[in-house]
Design a protein around this motif. Sequence first.
Motif, mmCIF file in Angstrom:
data_model
loop_
_atom_site.group_PDB
_atom_site.id
_atom_site.type_symbol
_atom_site.label_atom_id
_atom_site.label_comp_id
_atom_site.label_asym_id
_atom_site.label_seq_id
_atom_site.Cartn_x
_atom_site.Cartn_y
_atom_site.Cartn_z
ATOM 1 N N TRP A 11 35.199 -9.980 -64.312
ATOM 2 C CA TRP A 11 36.427 -10.789 -64.436
ATOM 3 C C TRP A 11 37.628 -10.044 -63.872
ATOM 4 N N ASP A 13 39.530 -6.384 -62.242
ATOM 5 C CA ASP A 13 39.839 -5.053 -62.784
ATOM 6 C C ASP A 13 38.625 -4.130 -62.843
ATOM 7 N N ASN A 38 48.164 -12.039 -58.073
ATOM 8 C CA ASN A 38 47.480 -11.940 -59.371
ATOM 9 C C ASN A 38 46.576 -10.714 -59.402
ATOM 10 N N ALA A 39 46.171 -10.250 -58.233
ATOM 11 C CA ALA A 39 45.260 -9.109 -58.155
ATOM 12 C C ALA A 39 46.042 -7.813 -58.344
ATOM 13 N N ILE A 127 44.538 -20.871 -69.988
ATOM 14 C CA ILE A 127 43.732 -20.027 -69.106
ATOM 15 C C ILE A 127 44.172 -18.575 -69.254
ATOM 16 N N GLY A 128 45.439 -18.402 -69.640
ATOM 17 C CA GLY A 128 45.967 -17.036 -69.720
ATOM 18 C C GLY A 128 46.202 -16.502 -68.332
ATOM 19 N N THR A 129 46.819 -17.315 -67.475
ATOM 20 C CA THR A 129 47.015 -16.908 -66.074
ATOM 21 C C THR A 129 47.957 -15.710 -65.991
ATOM 22 N N THR A 130 48.041 -15.162 -64.801
ATOM 23 C CA THR A 130 48.944 -14.033 -64.579
ATOM 24 C C THR A 130 50.376 -14.521 -64.348
ATOM 25 N N ASN A 227 40.209 -10.287 -57.472
ATOM 26 C CA ASN A 227 39.863 -10.930 -58.754
ATOM 27 C C ASN A 227 38.425 -10.545 -59.164
ATOM 28 N N LEU A 231 35.441 -14.976 -62.016
ATOM 29 C CA LEU A 231 36.685 -15.761 -61.964
ATOM 30 C C LEU A 231 36.661 -16.725 -60.782
ATOM 31 N N VAL A 241 39.158 -19.493 -64.924
ATOM 32 C CA VAL A 241 38.905 -18.810 -63.652
ATOM 33 C C VAL A 241 40.206 -18.792 -62.858
ATOM 34 N N THR A 242 40.175 -18.169 -61.696
ATOM 35 C CA THR A 242 41.312 -18.281 -60.800
ATOM 36 C C THR A 242 41.024 -19.433 -59.820
ATOM 37 N N VAL A 276 40.773 -10.051 -69.012
ATOM 38 C CA VAL A 276 42.131 -10.367 -69.475
ATOM 39 C C VAL A 276 42.295 -11.878 -69.437
ATOM 40 N N ARG A 306 49.011 -6.469 -69.751
ATOM 41 C CA ARG A 306 48.371 -6.982 -70.973
ATOM 42 C C ARG A 306 47.185 -6.102 -71.377
HETATM 43 P P1 IMP Z 1 45.549 -16.801 -62.209
HETATM 44 O O1 IMP Z 1 44.696 -16.246 -61.099
HETATM 45 O O2 IMP Z 1 46.847 -16.081 -62.377
HETATM 46 O O3 IMP Z 1 45.680 -18.283 -62.142
HETATM 47 O O4 IMP Z 1 44.767 -16.504 -63.602
HETATM 48 C C1 IMP Z 1 43.534 -17.130 -63.928
HETATM 49 C C2 IMP Z 1 42.661 -16.197 -64.766
HETATM 50 O O5 IMP Z 1 42.172 -15.149 -63.936
HETATM 51 C C3 IMP Z 1 43.385 -15.508 -65.916
HETATM 52 O O6 IMP Z 1 42.487 -15.300 -66.984
HETATM 53 C C4 IMP Z 1 43.783 -14.166 -65.328
HETATM 54 O O7 IMP Z 1 43.962 -13.184 -66.321
HETATM 55 C C5 IMP Z 1 42.579 -13.893 -64.463
HETATM 56 N N1 IMP Z 1 42.841 -13.040 -63.305
HETATM 57 C C6 IMP Z 1 43.308 -13.414 -62.092
HETATM 58 N N2 IMP Z 1 43.338 -12.386 -61.256
HETATM 59 C C7 IMP Z 1 42.862 -11.334 -61.913
HETATM 60 C C8 IMP Z 1 42.623 -9.968 -61.565
HETATM 61 O O8 IMP Z 1 42.815 -9.520 -60.433
HETATM 62 N N3 IMP Z 1 42.137 -9.180 -62.559
HETATM 63 C C9 IMP Z 1 41.849 -9.653 -63.798
HETATM 64 N N4 IMP Z 1 42.029 -10.926 -64.156
HETATM 65 C C10 IMP Z 1 42.536 -11.750 -63.228
#
Ligand code: IMP
Length: 445
Positions: A11, A13, A38-39, A127-130, A227, A231, A241-242, A276, A306
């Motif tokens: 997921w 990291d 987000n990465a 989703i807990g997005t970034t 990512n 995800l 997911v992303t 995360v 986080r």
């Molecule tokens: P988003 O990509 O910001 O929309 O987040 C969607 C989900 O993917 C969330 O749970 C984020 O925490 C997770 N996520 C996105 N990119 C990463 C990454 O590079 N590392 C860890 N989690 C990520």
Amino acid sequence: MDHTCVIGLAWGDEGKGKVIDLLCPHYQQVVRYNGGANAGHTVCVGEQRFGLHLMPTGILHSGATAVIGPGVALDPVVLVDEINGLRARGIHVGDNLKISDRAHVVTAYHKIEDRLSEALAAEGGRIGTTARGIGPCYADKMRRHNAIRVCDLMDSEHLSETLETVVPQRRKLFAACYGDDGGLDLDQVRDELLTAANHLRPYVCDTGVHLRERIAAGDIVLFEGANGVMLDVDHGTYPFVTSSSTGPHGIGGGAGVPGAMVRQVIGVAKAYATRVGGGPFVSELTDATGDRIREKGREYGTTTGRPRRCGWLDGVALRYAAELVGATELGLLHLDTLSGFKRVGICTAYQVDGKTWNTVPADARLLERAAPVFEYHKGWSDDVRGLQSFEALPPEAKTYLARIESLIGCPVTVIGTGPSRDECICRGRRAGPATTAKLTGETDV
Ligand code: IMP
């Protein structure tokens, strides 16, 4: 040396940045093809720690060109900040950076929408997005009306016209959907984008043409997956997911070169599991052992800070991901974090409603109910921190690694024994020379 993809098998990291950094000196083009800010890749070079979000790791190596492909959701403000930050630390950024004119642009209203829609979602459904605007930017890309690409960013008149339509529309939409127009200000959005556009202009080109030409001339390419496979928008733990194709299947569209040219797929995972944000995590440990892994492994997000959820290695998800992307080898990082644990666990199956699963079910609700089947191995008390030879590892650590290899079906060729670049065991592969980052006197863009 083959064209290679390095991809996280969990997921995010997983420590891809370290593996990519080790490999970079052997490649002439280093390409990001998915995701956006987000990465977070952390690369330690000597005493210096670099946290990169949008910038390909190749920027730290003078022999490589860093390429941001059309599949990336590009936040121009973040990228300009990153360029400035690198230059301030003496890293050369010039004709070694290429940005796709086809990449989609993340704007302030994407980030606002990300925040508002997460706030509205029910507890448990978040989703807990970034909050980096990734989902809303890719949604605009698919919707097509008034989406903004880097080529639009380069045309200030056209950009202004688009924003004059979109910004008032989004304000109304946000107010209607979320009861909050997000405080969107047209002039602010326009100024921010135009200022960033001027900084980025020298690097913008057709990166597909650039890559295809360089490949024809004999360059070898490293594709940097962002990512993680779990995800992935199609194959991950949807909807948690992303919004992009994170695996090598994303390369054709996201980089603009034939994906079949990639022969070497290095899947990266940690010796345990982390996640995360929201979503199912079957092998999670919510007890003192999970806390101990978090503290020992410094498991706090590079992008958001986080605390990461921690658990034993999820062998079911790892095998699923490795098979999905056709991993030819495995990089297993953070082995040192597990030193001192009396026993270490591997989740080998899921139990759901009386049924045993050896693969990852599609339904996240079913996954949420799944109980892990753990198999335990004897831990090792010797500190493996900094070891560079496989032979020097304690026998228990070797047994643990051999079990993972047999479970996943591919060899572990890179083993992380600490955060810095040289704290690592490379089996049957040569790490590149220490970073060749070119130091210059540049201080800003
Ligand atoms: P988003 O990509 O910001 O929309 O987040 C969607 C989900 O993917 C969330 O749970 C984020 O925490 C997770 N996520 C996105 N990119 C990463 C990454 O590079 N590392 C860890 N989690 C990520």
